[in-house]
Design a protein around this motif. Structure first.
Motif, PDB file in Angstrom:
ATOM      1  N   THR A  12       0.658  -1.331  -0.297  1.00 22.92           N
ATOM      2  CA  THR A  12       0.099   0.371   0.051  1.00 22.92           C
ATOM      3  C   THR A  12       0.231   0.861  -0.211  1.00 22.92           C
ATOM      4  OG1 THR A  12      -2.187  -1.175   1.488  1.00 22.92           O
ATOM      5  CG2 THR A  12      -1.990   1.215   1.543  1.00 22.92           C
ATOM      6  N   SER A  13       1.904   1.610   0.787  1.00 18.54           N
ATOM      7  CA  SER A  13       2.776   2.885   1.492  1.00 18.54           C
ATOM      8  C   SER A  13       3.308   2.741  -0.313  1.00 18.54           C
ATOM      9  CB  SER A  13       3.807   2.124   2.316  1.00 18.54           C
ATOM     10  OG  SER A  13       3.008   1.790   2.676  1.00 18.54           O
ATOM     11  N   PHE A  14       4.000   1.435  -0.710  1.00 21.81           N
ATOM     12  CA  PHE A  14       4.777   2.030  -2.401  1.00 21.81           C
ATOM     13  C   PHE A  14       3.482   2.313  -3.658  1.00 21.81           C
ATOM     14  CE2 PHE A  14       6.084  -0.628  -6.627  1.00 21.81           C
ATOM     15  CZ  PHE A  14       7.427   0.524  -6.482  1.00 21.81           C
ATOM     16  N   GLY A  15       2.511   1.881  -3.103  1.00 23.11           N
ATOM     17  CA  GLY A  15       1.616   1.889  -4.058  1.00 23.11           C
ATOM     18  C   GLY A  15       1.587   3.938  -4.494  1.00 23.11           C
ATOM     19  N   GLN A  16       1.600   4.006  -2.919  1.00 28.46           N
ATOM     20  CA  GLN A  16       0.553   5.556  -2.304  1.00 28.46           C
ATOM     21  C   GLN A  16       2.348   6.751  -2.814  1.00 28.46           C
ATOM     22  OE1 GLN A  16       0.577   5.540   1.776  1.00 28.46           O
ATOM     23  NE2 GLN A  16      -1.701   5.358   1.462  1.00 28.46           N
ATOM     24  N   VAL A  17       3.255   5.932  -2.849  1.00 26.48           N
ATOM     25  CA  VAL A  17       4.557   6.518  -3.627  1.00 26.48           C
ATOM     26  C   VAL A  17       4.826   6.664  -4.521  1.00 26.48           C
ATOM     27  CG1 VAL A  17       6.871   6.551  -4.026  1.00 26.48           C
ATOM     28  CG2 VAL A  17       5.899   5.569  -1.799  1.00 26.48           C
ATOM     29  N   ILE A  18       3.797   5.731  -5.908  1.00 28.01           N
ATOM     30  CA  ILE A  18       3.552   5.904  -7.208  1.00 28.01           C
ATOM     31  C   ILE A  18       2.723   6.261  -7.572  1.00 28.01           C
ATOM     32  CG2 ILE A  18       3.222   3.963  -9.198  1.00 28.01           C
ATOM     33  CD1 ILE A  18       4.208   1.761  -8.114  1.00 28.01           C
ATOM     34  N   ASN A  19       1.648   6.862  -6.935  1.00 26.92           N
ATOM     35  CA  ASN A  19       1.454   7.852  -7.008  1.00 26.92           C
ATOM     36  C   ASN A  19       1.172   8.975  -7.063  1.00 26.92           C
ATOM     37  OD1 ASN A  19      -1.258   5.580  -7.943  1.00 26.92           O
ATOM     38  ND2 ASN A  19      -1.726   5.609  -6.017  1.00 26.92           N
ATOM     39  N   ALA A  20       2.035   9.376  -6.014  1.00 31.82           N
ATOM     40  CA  ALA A  20       2.849  10.723  -5.466  1.00 31.82           C
ATOM     41  C   ALA A  20       3.769  11.469  -7.182  1.00 31.82           C
ATOM     42  CB  ALA A  20       2.842  10.693  -4.433  1.00 31.82           C
ATOM     43  N   PHE A  21       4.381   9.903  -7.747  1.00 27.31           N
ATOM     44  CA  PHE A  21       5.248  10.365  -8.317  1.00 27.31           C
ATOM     45  C   PHE A  21       5.321   9.866  -9.204  1.00 27.31           C
ATOM     46  CE2 PHE A  21       6.917  11.805  -4.311  1.00 27.31           C
ATOM     47  CZ  PHE A  21       7.616  12.607  -4.822  1.00 27.31           C
ATOM     48  N   PRO A  22       3.952   9.723 -10.086  1.00 32.73           N
ATOM     49  CA  PRO A  22       3.465   8.884 -11.449  1.00 32.73           C
ATOM     50  C   PRO A  22       4.013   8.970 -12.886  1.00 32.73           C
ATOM     51  CG  PRO A  22       1.604  11.082 -11.104  1.00 32.73           C
ATOM     52  CD  PRO A  22       2.834  10.625  -9.901  1.00 32.73           C
ATOM     53  N   LEU A  23       4.668  10.308 -13.056  1.00 33.71           N
ATOM     54  CA  LEU A  23       5.853  10.522 -14.150  1.00 33.71           C
ATOM     55  C   LEU A  23       6.751  10.947 -14.404  1.00 33.71           C
ATOM     56  CD1 LEU A  23       2.806  11.699 -16.517  1.00 33.71           C
ATOM     57  CD2 LEU A  23       4.008   8.975 -16.783  1.00 33.71           C
ATOM     58  N   SER A  24       7.810  10.293 -14.474  1.00 33.42           N
ATOM     59  CA  SER A  24       9.684  11.058 -14.245  1.00 33.42           C
ATOM     60  C   SER A  24       9.534  12.678 -14.882  1.00 33.42           C
ATOM     61  CB  SER A  24       9.969  10.512 -14.964  1.00 33.42           C
ATOM     62  OG  SER A  24      10.282  10.510 -16.560  1.00 33.42           O
ATOM     63  N   ALA A  25      10.739  12.922 -14.885  1.00 32.58           N
ATOM     64  CA  ALA A  25      10.803  14.790 -16.440  1.00 32.58           C
ATOM     65  C   ALA A  25      11.070  14.028 -16.963  1.00 32.58           C
ATOM     66  CB  ALA A  25      12.541  15.276 -15.100  1.00 32.58           C
ATOM     67  N   CYS A  26      10.896  15.078 -17.855  1.00 35.45           N
ATOM     68  CA  CYS A  26      10.936  15.243 -19.049  1.00 35.45           C
ATOM     69  C   CYS A  26      12.072  15.065 -19.964  1.00 35.45           C
ATOM     70  CB  CYS A  26       9.614  16.264 -19.876  1.00 35.45           C
ATOM     71  SG  CYS A  26       7.717  15.569 -19.626  1.00 35.45           S
ATOM     72  N   PRO A  27      12.618  14.622 -20.783  1.00 39.04           N
ATOM     73  CA  PRO A  27      13.793  15.002 -21.847  1.00 39.04           C
ATOM     74  C   PRO A  27      14.422  16.211 -22.186  1.00 39.04           C
ATOM     75  CG  PRO A  27      12.832  13.769 -23.476  1.00 39.04           C
ATOM     76  CD  PRO A  27      11.752  13.730 -21.557  1.00 39.04           C
ATOM     77  N   ASN A  28      15.247  16.746 -22.363  1.00 31.89           N
ATOM     78  CA  ASN A  28      15.421  17.838 -22.853  1.00 31.89           C
ATOM     79  C   ASN A  28      14.731  18.597 -23.702  1.00 31.89           C
ATOM     80  OD1 ASN A  28      17.227  18.140 -20.531  1.00 31.89           O
ATOM     81  ND2 ASN A  28      19.296  17.593 -20.854  1.00 31.89           N
ATOM     82  N   CYS A  29      14.939  20.054 -23.633  1.00 29.36           N
ATOM     83  CA  CYS A  29      14.193  20.616 -24.832  1.00 29.36           C
ATOM     84  C   CYS A  29      15.446  21.439 -25.463  1.00 29.36           C
ATOM     85  CB  CYS A  29      13.322  21.080 -25.008  1.00 29.36           C
ATOM     86  SG  CYS A  29      12.389  22.017 -26.046  1.00 29.36           S
ATOM     87  N   GLY A  30      16.205  21.036 -26.850  1.00 31.99           N
ATOM     88  CA  GLY A  30      17.579  22.097 -27.336  1.00 31.99           C
ATOM     89  C   GLY A  30      18.471  21.788 -25.596  1.00 31.99           C
ATOM     90  N   ASP A  31      18.962  22.681 -24.894  1.00 29.20           N
ATOM     91  CA  ASP A  31      19.595  23.429 -24.220  1.00 29.20           C
ATOM     92  C   ASP A  31      18.721  23.088 -22.630  1.00 29.20           C
ATOM     93  OD1 ASP A  31      21.980  22.795 -25.978  1.00 29.20           O
ATOM     94  OD2 ASP A  31      22.056  24.874 -26.059  1.00 29.20           O
ATOM     95  N   PHE A  32      17.636  23.220 -22.915  1.00 25.24           N
ATOM     96  CA  PHE A  32      16.635  22.729 -21.693  1.00 25.24           C
ATOM     97  C   PHE A  32      16.482  21.919 -21.174  1.00 25.24           C
ATOM     98  CE2 PHE A  32      15.997  27.754 -22.630  1.00 25.24           C
ATOM     99  CZ  PHE A  32      15.499  28.156 -20.948  1.00 25.24           C
ATOM    100  N   GLU A  33      16.870  22.206 -20.059  1.00 22.37           N
ATOM    101  CA  GLU A  33      16.177  20.720 -18.734  1.00 22.37           C
ATOM    102  C   GLU A  33      14.732  20.851 -18.397  1.00 22.37           C
ATOM    103  OE1 GLU A  33      18.513  19.561 -15.346  1.00 22.37           O
ATOM    104  OE2 GLU A  33      20.302  19.440 -16.364  1.00 22.37           O
ATOM    105  N   VAL A  34      14.098  19.903 -18.487  1.00 19.19           N
ATOM    106  CA  VAL A  34      12.868  20.258 -17.872  1.00 19.19           C
ATOM    107  C   VAL A  34      12.337  19.954 -16.905  1.00 19.19           C
ATOM    108  CG1 VAL A  34      10.117  20.177 -19.054  1.00 19.19           C
ATOM    109  CG2 VAL A  34      11.871  20.576 -20.494  1.00 19.19           C
ATOM    110  N   PRO A  35      12.987  20.382 -15.749  1.00 17.77           N
ATOM    111  CA  PRO A  35      11.969  19.684 -13.909  1.00 17.77           C
ATOM    112  C   PRO A  35      11.295  19.069 -14.116  1.00 17.77           C
ATOM    113  CG  PRO A  35      12.288  22.460 -14.553  1.00 17.77           C
ATOM    114  CD  PRO A  35      12.490  22.161 -15.804  1.00 17.77           C
ATOM    115  N   TYR A  36      10.806  18.287 -13.079  1.00 25.18           N
ATOM    116  CA  TYR A  36       9.430  17.802 -12.976  1.00 25.18           C
ATOM    117  C   TYR A  36       8.779  18.960 -11.931  1.00 25.18           C
ATOM    118  CZ  TYR A  36       5.635  14.775 -11.012  1.00 25.18           C
ATOM    119  OH  TYR A  36       4.510  13.598 -10.855  1.00 25.18           O
ATOM    120  N   PRO A  37       7.744  19.488 -11.752  1.00 28.23           N
ATOM    121  CA  PRO A  37       6.298  18.792 -12.562  1.00 28.23           C
ATOM    122  C   PRO A  37       6.728  19.373 -14.497  1.00 28.23           C
ATOM    123  CG  PRO A  37       5.736  20.370 -11.445  1.00 28.23           C
ATOM    124  CD  PRO A  37       7.214  20.397 -11.178  1.00 28.23           C
ATOM    125  N   LEU A  38       6.866  20.497 -14.820  1.00 21.05           N
ATOM    126  CA  LEU A  38       6.315  20.579 -16.079  1.00 21.05           C
ATOM    127  C   LEU A  38       6.641  19.637 -16.833  1.00 21.05           C
ATOM    128  CD1 LEU A  38       9.329  23.789 -15.489  1.00 21.05           C
ATOM    129  CD2 LEU A  38       6.576  23.739 -15.177  1.00 21.05           C
TER     130      LEU A  38
END
Length: 209
Positions: A12-38
């Protein structure tokens, strides 16, 4: 029985962690890092924090359909800076005029920060009823004199103001019959020399956590 209970709590605890962080940070766009939650696509970030990667350039889209280039992202401060719209030559019209200026969706987690000093250009005399600085000492006069975009607005009424917390934090409003163009400075302090002005519009976002 105790072991089963412990396993259940762990899962249950592991599932809550997954739900809290469902997706990772996005790949770079050109020279820009795209930090989570963007989020630049549906497979990364948080979809409520949507931005766009077009031709290796990060952009912010307003609900009126105007794209603004992203100049800087501060993931620790939950902030990003977008480029003010261009001012068309010979018209003193900002490119987002017919969308009403900069408009943010109030249902999304972005708002305009209180560190923006807005210069309104080509205004009607109605604006003199507001508490803005429309005097001959307003910094908008220096903008008109020294910046190529501003020269088309000379000899019109202009004003500046600090976008403080008492104002609408989701709009920089333009319209025909009021003001038709604007630019913006981030972290401007009275007396700052022209050469140090930092152009941009700082937006901040509410943390998803």
């Amino acid at each position: 029985m105790l072991i089963i209970l412990l396993l259940f709590l762990l899962i249950t605890s592991f599932g809550q962690v997954i739900n809290a962080f469902p997706l990772s940070a996005c790949p770079n766009c050109g020279d820009f890092e795209v930090p989570y939650p963007l989020s630049t696509n549906d497979n990364c970030g948080d979809k409520r924090y949507k931005i766009y990667c077009n031709n290796h350039t990060l952009k912010f889209l307003s609900p009126t359909g105007t794209y603004y280039n992203i100049l800087k992202i501060d993931p620790n401060g939950n902030k990003l800076i977008i480029k003010p719209p261009i001012i068309h030559k010979h018209t003193c019209y900002s490119s987002d005029l017919f969308g009403g200026g900069l408009v943010l969706d109030e249902n999304l987690p972005f708002n305009i920060s209180t560190l923006n000093t807005v210069m309104l250009l080509n205004c009607s005399s109605n604006i003199l009823q507001s508490p803005l600085n429309c005097s001959s000492n307003s910094i908008c006069r220096e903008f008109e004199e020294k910046v190529e975009e501003g020269k088309g607005c000379m000899n019109t009424l202009c004003c500046h103001y600090l976008k403080d917390s008492a104002m609408n934090s989701h709009k920089i409003r333009l319209r025909l019959g009021s003001c038709t163009a604007y630019s913006c400075l981030v972290n401007f302090k009275p007396g700052d020399p022209f050469e140090t002005w930092s152009y941009g519009i700082e937006l901040q976002w509410v943390s998803p956590y």
